[in-house]
Design an enzyme around this catalytic site. Sequence first.
Site, PDB file in Angstrom:
ATOM      1  N   HIS A  24      46.048  51.299  45.040  1.00  0.00           N
ATOM      2  CA  HIS A  24      45.809  49.997  45.476  1.00  0.00           C
ATOM      3  C   HIS A  24      46.424  49.126  44.445  1.00  0.00           C
ATOM      4  CE1 HIS A  24      43.270  46.897  47.516  1.00  0.00           C
ATOM      5  NE2 HIS A  24      43.886  46.127  46.581  1.00  0.00           N
ATOM      6  N   HIS A  26      49.622  45.744  43.864  1.00  0.00           N
ATOM      7  CA  HIS A  26      50.235  44.928  44.761  1.00  0.00           C
ATOM      8  C   HIS A  26      51.666  44.786  44.016  1.00  0.00           C
ATOM      9  CE1 HIS A  26      47.293  43.673  47.680  1.00  0.00           C
ATOM     10  NE2 HIS A  26      46.243  43.805  46.712  1.00  0.00           N
ATOM     11  N   HIS A 199      41.927  45.158  52.964  1.00  0.00           N
ATOM     12  CA  HIS A 199      40.917  44.493  52.120  1.00  0.00           C
ATOM     13  C   HIS A 199      39.694  44.003  52.783  1.00  0.00           C
ATOM     14  CE1 HIS A 199      44.566  44.697  49.488  1.00  0.00           C
ATOM     15  NE2 HIS A 199      44.053  44.032  48.344  1.00  0.00           N
ATOM     16  N   GLU A 202      35.120  42.641  49.746  1.00  0.00           N
ATOM     17  CA  GLU A 202      35.476  42.149  48.331  1.00  0.00           C
ATOM     18  C   GLU A 202      34.730  40.518  48.405  1.00  0.00           C
ATOM     19  OE1 GLU A 202      39.588  41.351  47.661  1.00  0.00           O
ATOM     20  OE2 GLU A 202      39.344  41.265  45.389  1.00  0.00           O
ATOM     21  N   ASP A 280      45.013  46.966  41.054  1.00  0.00           N
ATOM     22  CA  ASP A 280      45.154  45.740  41.981  1.00  0.00           C
ATOM     23  C   ASP A 280      46.349  44.947  41.469  1.00  0.00           C
ATOM     24  OD1 ASP A 280      44.509  44.247  44.106  1.00  0.00           O
ATOM     25  OD2 ASP A 280      42.712  43.553  43.123  1.00  0.00           O
ATOM     26  N   ASP A 281      46.357  44.204  40.498  1.00  0.00           N
ATOM     27  CA  ASP A 281      47.342  43.102  40.007  1.00  0.00           C
ATOM     28  C   ASP A 281      47.447  43.190  38.397  1.00  0.00           C
ATOM     29  OD1 ASP A 281      48.050  41.751  42.595  1.00  0.00           O
ATOM     30  OD2 ASP A 281      46.136  41.508  42.615  1.00  0.00           O
TER      31      ASP A 281
HETATM   32 ZN   LIG Z   1      44.439  44.122  46.247  1.00  0.00          ZN
END
Ligand SMILES: [Zn+2]
Length: 338
Positions: A24, A26, A199, A202, A280-281
């Site tokens: 996961h 991006h 997603h 969240e 994630d990021d």
């Molecule tokens: Zn994400």
Amino acid sequence: MAETEGDIAKVVEVVRGAPKVELHVHLAGAMPQATLDGLCSKYGVAPRSAAFVDYATFIETWVWMVDELIREADDYRRIAEDALTAMATQSNVVYAEVFCSPGTPVKEGKFSLADALDAILAGAAAARAATGIEAVFVVDLERLTGPEWGMALLDSMAPYVGKGVIGVGLGGPEAACEAEVYAPVFARAREMGLRLTAHCGESQGAPEVAACLDALGIERIGHGVRIMEDPELVVRAAGLGVPFEVCLTSNVATGLVASIQAHPLPAMLAAGLVCTLNSDDPLFFDTTLADEYAAAVTRLGMDYDAAVGLLRAAIATSWAPDAYKAELEAQLDAYLER
Ligand SMILES: [Zn+2]
């Protein structure tokens, strides 16, 4: 296991260096700040720090990045090469299933989806040549752009299925639309041989997780931590064995949990949910996958067995072919036995 400071430091060292699978992350959120700065100078745009301040600024910076810094398909080549190279060198990521979100710039007419995917795959090939990292891509169907556009993207994606594109995800603000409206798109994606994730759970609660499981038939859950608000759904998800893509630092940054120490990951594992650790990021949340594993040990008190369990879960729940999963397991075993 005794948890002296020396033991903890040793486990951190082991997990930081271990060969890893990331499920996961991006693509644009994983480029180094230097790549972002380079794109700013290419387009004569004043550089900005991507460091997370608050959720509104994060979204604004993401939109700015896509609007101002992704103007031609070749920008994606550079982002993919630099992001994957950073993942390999910083965290020893050997295999990654990476979200990419070309839907918005393609919709704006900047380039075709084929041009975007060709550029991303060229960047991935360059990173593989330099570091050995293997990557496949999960195309994000963004809630904000709607199901009709999602269906159009599937049409353009067809030639890439199994040739660099492995799945589709549902991203963007969960509150933008209900998952149900994407049911025909996800049904079509499944028929095309694409794997499915979304997603959910969240910013929205457990009902959105149930909706994504029931209406979309997702095979993995992006975040999903708010499932813990619904004990019955937890039991059901544990029975299904559906894996969760957990991102500790991201969840703290966006305010979902107060601190890593307060993260529900240990409770999720205790409840029998299959969980993996992800970044994630990294650009926005100032983290790496190695940092996430280190945090699980130092802040969540995971011992060696628990941390290695997370490394193995990422291999097991990836969508890689079985023979390749066996190779990844053997690579991890060889590292741990060294
Ligand atoms: Zn994400």
